[in-house]
Scaffold this active site. Structure first.
Site, mmCIF file in Angstrom:
data_model
loop_
_atom_site.group_PDB
_atom_site.id
_atom_site.type_symbol
_atom_site.label_atom_id
_atom_site.label_comp_id
_atom_site.label_asym_id
_atom_site.label_seq_id
_atom_site.Cartn_x
_atom_site.Cartn_y
_atom_site.Cartn_z
ATOM 1 N N HIS A 190 0.875 -1.180 0.000
ATOM 2 C CA HIS A 190 0.000 0.000 0.000
ATOM 3 C C HIS A 190 0.916 1.235 0.000
ATOM 4 O O HIS A 190 2.033 1.182 0.536
ATOM 5 C CB HIS A 190 -0.842 -0.039 1.273
ATOM 6 C CG HIS A 190 -1.897 1.004 1.396
ATOM 7 N ND1 HIS A 190 -1.619 2.297 1.780
ATOM 8 C CD2 HIS A 190 -3.238 0.943 1.212
ATOM 9 C CE1 HIS A 190 -2.757 2.983 1.829
ATOM 10 N NE2 HIS A 190 -3.753 2.189 1.487
ATOM 11 N N ASP B 4 3.373 -4.834 7.795
ATOM 12 C CA ASP B 4 2.154 -4.028 7.712
ATOM 13 C C ASP B 4 0.962 -4.992 7.828
ATOM 14 O O ASP B 4 0.617 -5.679 6.872
ATOM 15 C CB ASP B 4 2.132 -3.266 6.383
ATOM 16 C CG ASP B 4 0.823 -2.500 6.181
ATOM 17 O OD1 ASP B 4 -0.038 -2.541 7.082
ATOM 18 O OD2 ASP B 4 0.671 -1.865 5.123
ATOM 19 N N GLN C 149 -4.359 -5.266 6.848
ATOM 20 C CA GLN C 149 -5.404 -6.194 6.419
ATOM 21 C C GLN C 149 -5.345 -7.489 7.231
ATOM 22 O O GLN C 149 -6.375 -7.990 7.673
ATOM 23 C CB GLN C 149 -5.257 -6.514 4.920
ATOM 24 C CG GLN C 149 -5.410 -5.317 4.002
ATOM 25 C CD GLN C 149 -6.826 -4.745 3.987
ATOM 26 O OE1 GLN C 149 -7.800 -5.418 4.302
ATOM 27 N NE2 GLN C 149 -6.954 -3.484 3.618
ATOM 28 N N LYS D 118 -10.233 -0.473 10.306
ATOM 29 C CA LYS D 118 -10.491 -1.670 9.501
ATOM 30 C C LYS D 118 -10.842 -2.858 10.401
ATOM 31 O O LYS D 118 -11.354 -3.867 9.939
ATOM 32 C CB LYS D 118 -9.262 -2.026 8.658
ATOM 33 C CG LYS D 118 -8.909 -0.989 7.603
ATOM 34 C CD LYS D 118 -7.799 -1.489 6.725
ATOM 35 C CE LYS D 118 -7.024 -0.374 6.064
ATOM 36 N NZ LYS D 118 -7.727 0.286 4.970
ATOM 37 N N CYS E 197 -4.679 2.521 -3.579
ATOM 38 C CA CYS E 197 -3.393 3.016 -3.050
ATOM 39 C C CYS E 197 -2.290 1.980 -3.251
ATOM 40 O O CYS E 197 -1.484 1.728 -2.341
ATOM 41 C CB CYS E 197 -3.497 3.391 -1.569
ATOM 42 S SG CYS E 197 -4.622 4.730 -1.253
#
Ligand SMILES: Cc1ncc(COP(=O)(O)O)c(C=O)c1O
Length: 409
Positions: free
Chosen positions: A126, A203, A206, A229, A367
């Site tokens: 991202h 990261d 998600q 999220k 993104c």
């Protein structure tokens, strides 16, 4: 919820007030969870309670409400610690979102990077996990190396390993692609990097939503995720960092809360995590995040993952039957995120048409422009599922896409 009980998605849906609303006179099918998820009553109530009866600034006052708010804020930190299985709350820094967490590491840990040093990213990142590293490229001449994926979106571990060199200062990599859904074998990534003394930032924006995460089992040096999220409020994110690394890092922002002492000529800094939490923190947002994580844990992360795997498989099956659809990302290990395009139609038009059927998906670059360039496209649609989605909603998506196909035929 009893771990052995069947997954009662209808009961779960009743926990989310917004899911009972209609759009354009049709029941809402919310499939934009990868961008931001809806909030359960438990979070809405926790936020409301914090403002209604538990609110004051934290860590400052000696009065009752300040102490209560501090207690709730630090309780949320403990909930986050447990959620990722960190060894200590000192390793949990509250940020505004994942973007801030990654910028913090890039600016602070990356302060010592020099010209010719290397950073390894994956092509699936991202922009949040690209642009902060581009700053080092622009300002210092640091070199970014890109780990590739196969055409089906599978992460190529051997190719990744070839990129590691004595100049590599950090690997910064997604745990789950927000476009392809690919799950990166981050435990192997970390093992290979650590064998060369290279730290790894993961990261988890998600992955933390869809998979159980154990930072100690992964041996991650840094792991970040973003509250909105994960069924929590906006304005709150988390950076996990190993204690020794955080302790050696300079502050990111200066201000109240992050100092030990300030004189006219000197300043000394607080220990982590407060060293990295300058200014009044997102107090109520952190409390809301704590409620969201407890809610997710009350359902059970393994059970959520199993439910979402069914949604993913069914979505792939239904969408593969629509001739004009191109699906991006079919790796064996992937989450419930399906990116697609319809031949002869712009993704924005597709999303607008199916929106009229009550089906909310995202269309655009997500993104992730380097990844889209890898597939030779500038935009896609993306349906991303959450713990409250149903197989019937997959049918609604597929039916709406059939309708769109007729429109463009
Ligand atoms: C993989 C990934 N990383 C980072 C982010 C950035 O999250 P935020 O905008 O909350 O900082 C996102 C959000 O879409 C994401 O999907």
């Amino acid at each position: 919820m009893n771990a052995a009980a069947p997954y009662d998605v209808e009961a779960i849906r009743r926990d989310f007030p917004i899911l009972s609303r209609e759009v354009y006179g049709k029941p809402l099918v919310y499939l934009d969870n990868g961008a931001s998820a809806q909030k359960p009553r438990a979070v809405i109530d926790a936020v409301s309670r914090a403002f209604t009866s538990e609110y004051a600034n934290v860590h400052r006052g000696l009065h009752f409400l300040s102490n209560l708010a501090t207690e709730k804020y630090e309780e949320a930190r403990e909930t986050v610690r447990g959620f990722v299985n960190a060894a200590s709350t000192d390793e949990i820094v509250f940020t505004r979102n994942s973007t801030e967490a990654i910028n913090l590491v890039a600016a602070s840990f990356g302060a010592s990077f020099r010209e010719g040093d290397e950073i390894v990213l994956s092509i699936m990142e991202h922009h949040s996990n690209i642009v902060p590293w581009h700053f080092h490229r622009e300002h210092k001449g640091v070199v970014i190396r890109w780990a590739p994926v196969a055409d089906d979106g599978t992460f190529l571990l051997d190719e990744f390993e070839k990129l590691l060199s004595p100049r590599t200062k950090i690997v910064a990599i997604t745990h789950m692609s927000n476009v392809l859904g690919t799950v990166v074998p981050v435990k192997d990534v970390i093992r290979l990097a650590h064998a060369r003394g290279i730290p790894v930032l993961v990261d988890g924006s998600q992955a933390a939503v869809h998979l159980p995460v154990d930072v100690r089992d992964l041996d991650a040096d840094f792991y970040c995720f973003t509250g909105h999220k994960l069924y929590g409020p906006t304005g709150i994110g988390v950076l996990y960092g190993k204690r020794a690394l955080l302790a050696a890092m300079p502050p990111y922002m200066g201000g109240g809360e992050m100092i030990r002492d300030v004189t006219e000529d000197t300043v000394t800094y607080a220990d982590p995590p407060h060293r990295f939490e300058a200014g009044t923190p997102p107090i109520v947002e952190a409390i809301g995040l704590g409620a969201a994580l407890r809610y997710v844990e009350s359902i059970g992360r393994d059970r959520i993952a199993a439910h979402e795997a069914r949604l993913r498989d069914y979505a792939h099956e239904r969408l593969s039957r629509i001739n004009s659809l191109i699906v991006y990302g079919t790796a064996k290990d992937k989450g419930a995120i399906v990116a697609f395009n319809m031949t002869g139609a712009h993704p924005h038009d597709i999303s607008t048409i199916i929106d009229r059927e009550g089906v909310a998906v995202r269309a655009g670059t997500h993104c992730a422009q380097p990844l889209l360039a890898r597939y030779g496209v500038t935009a896609t649609c993306r349906a991303s599922f959450g713990l409250y989605n149903t197989l019937a909603e997959v049918d609604r998506l597929a039916d709406a896409l059939h309708k769109a196909q007729t429109f463009f035929a």
